[in-house]
Scaffold this motif. Structure first.
Motif, PDB file in Angstrom:
ATOM      1  N   SER A  62       4.343  -0.779  -9.355  1.00 25.70           N
ATOM      2  CA  SER A  62       4.645   0.333  -8.283  1.00 25.70           C
ATOM      3  C   SER A  62       5.586  -0.097  -7.525  1.00 25.70           C
ATOM      4  CB  SER A  62       3.317   0.566  -7.547  1.00 25.70           C
ATOM      5  OG  SER A  62       2.938  -0.488  -6.561  1.00 25.70           O
ATOM      6  N   THR A  63       6.403   0.849  -6.928  1.00 26.57           N
ATOM      7  CA  THR A  63       7.363   0.594  -5.945  1.00 26.57           C
ATOM      8  C   THR A  63       7.069   1.198  -4.624  1.00 26.57           C
ATOM      9  OG1 THR A  63       8.672   2.434  -6.701  1.00 26.57           O
ATOM     10  CG2 THR A  63       9.363   0.650  -7.769  1.00 26.57           C
ATOM     11  N   THR A  64       7.604   0.696  -3.476  1.00 21.00           N
ATOM     12  CA  THR A  64       6.883   1.203  -2.160  1.00 21.00           C
ATOM     13  C   THR A  64       8.160   1.207  -1.234  1.00 21.00           C
ATOM     14  OG1 THR A  64       6.378  -0.878  -1.323  1.00 21.00           O
ATOM     15  CG2 THR A  64       4.475   0.595  -2.325  1.00 21.00           C
ATOM     16  N   VAL A  65       8.254   2.143  -0.447  1.00 23.18           N
ATOM     17  CA  VAL A  65       9.035   1.958   0.680  1.00 23.18           C
ATOM     18  C   VAL A  65       8.125   1.939   2.076  1.00 23.18           C
ATOM     19  CG1 VAL A  65      10.947   3.450  -0.044  1.00 23.18           C
ATOM     20  CG2 VAL A  65       9.283   4.455   1.079  1.00 23.18           C
ATOM     21  N   SER A  66       8.555   0.967   3.070  1.00 24.55           N
ATOM     22  CA  SER A  66       7.947   0.624   4.204  1.00 24.55           C
ATOM     23  C   SER A  66       8.536   1.113   5.457  1.00 24.55           C
ATOM     24  CB  SER A  66       7.426  -0.715   4.203  1.00 24.55           C
ATOM     25  OG  SER A  66       6.801  -1.279   3.009  1.00 24.55           O
ATOM     26  N   ALA A  67       7.833   1.159   6.394  1.00 23.48           N
ATOM     27  CA  ALA A  67       8.267   1.440   7.778  1.00 23.48           C
ATOM     28  C   ALA A  67       7.433   1.318   8.812  1.00 23.48           C
ATOM     29  CB  ALA A  67       8.955   3.194   7.798  1.00 23.48           C
ATOM     30  N   SER A  68       7.608   1.557   9.872  1.00 25.39           N
ATOM     31  CA  SER A  68       6.992   1.324  11.060  1.00 25.39           C
ATOM     32  C   SER A  68       6.987   2.592  12.018  1.00 25.39           C
ATOM     33  CB  SER A  68       7.245  -0.103  12.039  1.00 25.39           C
ATOM     34  OG  SER A  68       8.582   0.197  12.426  1.00 25.39           O
ATOM     35  N   GLY A  69       5.639   2.753  12.848  1.00 25.21           N
ATOM     36  CA  GLY A  69       5.594   3.992  13.547  1.00 25.21           C
ATOM     37  C   GLY A  69       4.591   3.746  14.456  1.00 25.21           C
ATOM     38  N   PHE A 262      11.723   6.502   8.642  1.00 26.79           N
ATOM     39  CA  PHE A 262      12.375   5.876   7.554  1.00 26.79           C
ATOM     40  C   PHE A 262      13.853   6.288   7.369  1.00 26.79           C
ATOM     41  CE2 PHE A 262       8.106   6.910   6.400  1.00 26.79           C
ATOM     42  CZ  PHE A 262       7.561   5.887   5.447  1.00 26.79           C
ATOM     43  N   THR A 263      14.359   5.349   6.721  1.00 23.82           N
ATOM     44  CA  THR A 263      16.175   5.229   6.709  1.00 23.82           C
ATOM     45  C   THR A 263      16.527   6.338   5.743  1.00 23.82           C
ATOM     46  OG1 THR A 263      16.199   3.917   4.630  1.00 23.82           O
ATOM     47  CG2 THR A 263      16.193   2.904   6.933  1.00 23.82           C
ATOM     48  N   GLU A 264      17.594   6.941   5.829  1.00 23.89           N
ATOM     49  CA  GLU A 264      18.097   7.892   4.851  1.00 23.89           C
ATOM     50  C   GLU A 264      17.797   7.519   3.428  1.00 23.89           C
ATOM     51  OE1 GLU A 264      22.165  10.761   4.730  1.00 23.89           O
ATOM     52  OE2 GLU A 264      22.215   8.682   5.807  1.00 23.89           O
ATOM     53  N   ALA A 265      18.010   6.361   3.037  1.00 20.50           N
ATOM     54  CA  ALA A 265      18.073   6.039   1.472  1.00 20.50           C
ATOM     55  C   ALA A 265      16.555   5.848   1.339  1.00 20.50           C
ATOM     56  CB  ALA A 265      18.486   4.327   1.411  1.00 20.50           C
ATOM     57  N   GLU A 266      15.638   5.707   2.115  1.00 21.54           N
ATOM     58  CA  GLU A 266      14.129   5.531   1.779  1.00 21.54           C
ATOM     59  C   GLU A 266      13.709   7.028   1.728  1.00 21.54           C
ATOM     60  OE1 GLU A 266      13.151   1.378   4.083  1.00 21.54           O
ATOM     61  OE2 GLU A 266      12.997   3.238   5.131  1.00 21.54           O
ATOM     62  N   VAL A 267      14.069   7.863   2.775  1.00 21.38           N
ATOM     63  CA  VAL A 267      13.313   9.252   2.669  1.00 21.38           C
ATOM     64  C   VAL A 267      13.581   9.856   1.342  1.00 21.38           C
ATOM     65  CG1 VAL A 267      15.417  10.481   3.723  1.00 21.38           C
ATOM     66  CG2 VAL A 267      12.876  11.017   4.192  1.00 21.38           C
ATOM     67  N   LEU A 322      -6.780   3.532  18.162  1.00 25.55           N
ATOM     68  CA  LEU A 322      -6.184   3.723  19.313  1.00 25.55           C
ATOM     69  C   LEU A 322      -5.079   4.593  19.398  1.00 25.55           C
ATOM     70  CD1 LEU A 322      -6.462   0.126  21.193  1.00 25.55           C
ATOM     71  CD2 LEU A 322      -8.106   2.184  21.127  1.00 25.55           C
ATOM     72  N   TYR A 323      -5.024   5.711  19.944  1.00 28.03           N
ATOM     73  CA  TYR A 323      -3.565   6.511  20.099  1.00 28.03           C
ATOM     74  C   TYR A 323      -2.374   5.717  20.741  1.00 28.03           C
ATOM     75  CZ  TYR A 323      -6.515  10.494  18.725  1.00 28.03           C
ATOM     76  OH  TYR A 323      -7.334  11.340  17.930  1.00 28.03           O
ATOM     77  N   GLY A 324      -1.213   5.757  20.116  1.00 29.74           N
ATOM     78  CA  GLY A 324      -0.087   5.185  20.543  1.00 29.74           C
ATOM     79  C   GLY A 324       0.132   3.766  20.165  1.00 29.74           C
ATOM     80  N   GLN A 325      -1.074   3.234  19.313  1.00 29.51           N
ATOM     81  CA  GLN A 325      -0.842   1.951  19.023  1.00 29.51           C
ATOM     82  C   GLN A 325       0.186   1.688  17.716  1.00 29.51           C
ATOM     83  OE1 GLN A 325      -5.060   1.747  16.659  1.00 29.51           O
ATOM     84  NE2 GLN A 325      -4.180  -0.284  16.753  1.00 29.51           N
ATOM     85  N   SER A 326       0.632   0.680  17.464  1.00 32.71           N
ATOM     86  CA  SER A 326       1.905   0.537  16.376  1.00 32.71           C
ATOM     87  C   SER A 326       1.055   0.357  14.910  1.00 32.71           C
ATOM     88  CB  SER A 326       2.558  -0.503  16.620  1.00 32.71           C
ATOM     89  OG  SER A 326       1.805  -1.672  16.662  1.00 32.71           O
ATOM     90  N   ALA A 327       1.915   0.926  14.047  1.00 32.49           N
ATOM     91  CA  ALA A 327       1.198   0.829  12.461  1.00 32.49           C
ATOM     92  C   ALA A 327       2.356   0.680  11.721  1.00 32.49           C
ATOM     93  CB  ALA A 327       0.541   2.189  12.269  1.00 32.49           C
ATOM     94  N   THR A 328       2.090   0.072  10.533  1.00 33.61           N
ATOM     95  CA  THR A 328       3.060  -0.056   9.413  1.00 33.61           C
ATOM     96  C   THR A 328       2.471   0.600   8.164  1.00 33.61           C
ATOM     97  OG1 THR A 328       3.677  -2.202  10.386  1.00 33.61           O
ATOM     98  CG2 THR A 328       4.497  -1.482   7.923  1.00 33.61           C
ATOM     99  N   VAL A 329       3.370   1.609   7.365  1.00 31.66           N
ATOM    100  CA  VAL A 329       3.004   2.131   6.171  1.00 31.66           C
ATOM    101  C   VAL A 329       3.770   1.879   5.163  1.00 31.66           C
ATOM    102  CG1 VAL A 329       2.156   4.332   7.838  1.00 31.66           C
ATOM    103  CG2 VAL A 329       4.624   3.975   6.926  1.00 31.66           C
ATOM    104  N   ALA A 330       3.053   1.638   3.894  1.00 33.36           N
ATOM    105  CA  ALA A 330       3.780   1.523   2.532  1.00 33.36           C
ATOM    106  C   ALA A 330       3.432   2.575   1.679  1.00 33.36           C
ATOM    107  CB  ALA A 330       3.457   0.335   2.081  1.00 33.36           C
ATOM    108  N   VAL A 331       4.451   3.418   1.273  1.00 29.93           N
ATOM    109  CA  VAL A 331       4.307   4.666   0.689  1.00 29.93           C
ATOM    110  C   VAL A 331       4.714   4.375  -0.743  1.00 29.93           C
ATOM    111  CG1 VAL A 331       5.026   7.094   0.352  1.00 29.93           C
ATOM    112  CG2 VAL A 331       4.991   6.124   2.613  1.00 29.93           C
ATOM    113  N   VAL A 332       3.753   4.521  -1.684  1.00 33.06           N
ATOM    114  CA  VAL A 332       3.992   4.419  -3.122  1.00 33.06           C
ATOM    115  C   VAL A 332       4.903   5.680  -3.743  1.00 33.06           C
ATOM    116  CG1 VAL A 332       2.990   4.068  -5.435  1.00 33.06           C
ATOM    117  CG2 VAL A 332       1.886   3.404  -3.283  1.00 33.06           C
ATOM    118  N   THR A 333       6.059   5.126  -4.028  1.00 32.43           N
ATOM    119  CA  THR A 333       7.055   6.311  -4.457  1.00 32.43           C
ATOM    120  C   THR A 333       7.116   6.154  -5.835  1.00 32.43           C
ATOM    121  OG1 THR A 333       8.866   4.528  -4.361  1.00 32.43           O
ATOM    122  CG2 THR A 333       8.708   5.887  -2.366  1.00 32.43           C
TER     123      THR A 333
END
Length: 392
Positions: A62-69, A262-267, A322-333
């Motif tokens: 698999s390939t993924t793109v990751s981002a924080s939020g 996400f960056t322009e390339a990732e989105v 917790l609302y407002g806490q940071s998180a990292t996501v990895a989306v399987v593209t």
């Protein structure tokens, strides 16, 4: 003169040995340096290249793109009372997790209960009036119409004899017809009147029932219950204070998302519905399943870099979120299952090095999906083959 000459000769004799010594010493130093260089060069052997290998395996790639939020509520509900009143009970505070139907707060119901009692009495009164109107209308419909029979009139005319008497009898019969017409009209008027009264009574009952429904709604509105399960975001008010339409802010469990940038390339590789893995800072080893549920069509510019926001929902929201806490996501593209694969570091321009019976040979392979860690091999290798991953 001699003595002066002797002085110069003596000086020359003394100088020559010193010069020779300096030259000799310098040569010795150079020789020593040369020897040292030779010795060091001779001992500085190149370190052996470390070789690592891996087996060709079958499984997913698999390939993924990751981002924080950050974790946030996609939508929140503002809960309050349908009427104003004194807050007599407050059962939650910000941060509490509640189940659907849980009682959250109450105001004094006395005034609303009085309205319900009065509306209920009005319904009973209107029902009694409708019953009386129905009875009157039924009675009007059952009233008979006076209509003397023609045989009686004929008999009366025959007894008197003569055309005049018969004529008189005929006149009498005519008067009976007028009486019958008046009676029928009166009966029709009475039926119409009772029908109008019946309609008015029915309308009164309908209005009374509507008022009772509204009064009951206001009484029910003196209690706030959770429409869905979720987390309390804010509470406005304290026991004893006046409360109205905005007392509690609730975020539903299903409304919790991670808003990641996400960056322009990732989105360009993102699509709604793609599977994701969410990591929270309080437990980086745990991976929570999620999905891409929304992608903003317009980006924002920060430091000349365009980023696009995407909302990632949780398949199952963790209780400790917790609302407002940071998180990292990895989306399987992109992904493939049950394929042969090797570490991506082993593939160079479609060529891999295979170790067969202790000897290494290069082999051209057909590659498929190049994943984050492994690369799909469509042909050229078999499961279990040993390939070089480093030191080539």
């Amino acid at each position: 003169m001699r003595s002066g000459l002797g002085s110069r000769e003596e000086s020359g004799l003394n100088y020559l040995p010193m010069k020779v010594w300096w030259l000799a010493g310098g040569a010795a130093v150079l020789a020593a340096a040369a020897v040292t260089t030779v010795v060091l060069t001779g001992d500085d052997k190149p370190a052996p290249v470390k070789v690592s290998t891996a087996k060709v395996v079958r499984g997913p790639v698999s390939t993924t793109v990751s981002a924080s939020g950050a974790v946030q509520a996609q939508a929140s509900r503002s809960l309050g009372f349908t009427t104003s009143g004194t807050l007599i009970e407050l059962d939650v505070k910000a941060g509490d997790v509640v189940a659907p139907g849980a009682v959250l707060a109450k105001i004094d119901p006395a005034s609303a209960q009085d309205s319900v009692d009065q509306a209920s009495q009005n319904v009973d009164s209107a029902q009694d009036a409708l019953t009386r109107a129905e009875d009157a209308h039924d009675a009007a419909l059952a009233t008979p119409t006076a209509n003397p029979t023609p045989s009686a009139s004929s008999s009366r005319g025959a007894t008197t004899g003569g055309g005049q008497n018969t004529g008189g009898g005929g006149q009498t019969t005519g008067g009976g017809q007028n009486t019958n017409a008046n009676t029928a009209q009166n009966r029709a008027n009475q039926v119409q009147q009772t029908s109008d009264n019946l309609m008015s009574a029915q309308q009164r009952l309908n209005n009374a029932k509507l008022s009772l429904t509204q009064a009951n709604a206001k009484l029910a509105g003196t209690v706030i219950t959770a429409p869905v399960g979720g987390k309390i975001l804010a509470v406005n008010g304290t026991v004893g204070s006046q409360a109205g339409s905005n007392v509690i802010t609730l975020a539903g469990t299903g409304d919790v998302v991670v808003k990641a940038q996400f960056t322009e390339a990732e989105v360009a590789h993102l699509q709604v519905g793609q599977a994701s893995k969410i990591t929270l800072p309080d437990n980086v080893s745990a991976k929570y399943d999620g999905k891409v549920m929304q992608i903003d069509p317009a980006g924002t510019v920060s430091n000349r870099l365009v980023r696009y926001a995407a909302l990632i929902s949780f398949d199952k929201v963790p209780d400790t979120l917790l609302y407002g806490q940071s998180a990292t996501v990895a989306v399987v593209t992109a992904s493939v299952d049950n394929v042969l694969s090797v570490p991506s570091t082993a593939v160079h321009d479609g060529v891999v090095t295979v170790r067969v019976n202790g000897k290494d040979e290069q082999r051209t392979v057909e590659v498929g999906l190049r994943g984050d860690v492994n690369t799909e091999i469509k042909s050229g290798l078999a499961e279990g083959d040993e390939i070089l991953t480093a030191g080539q």
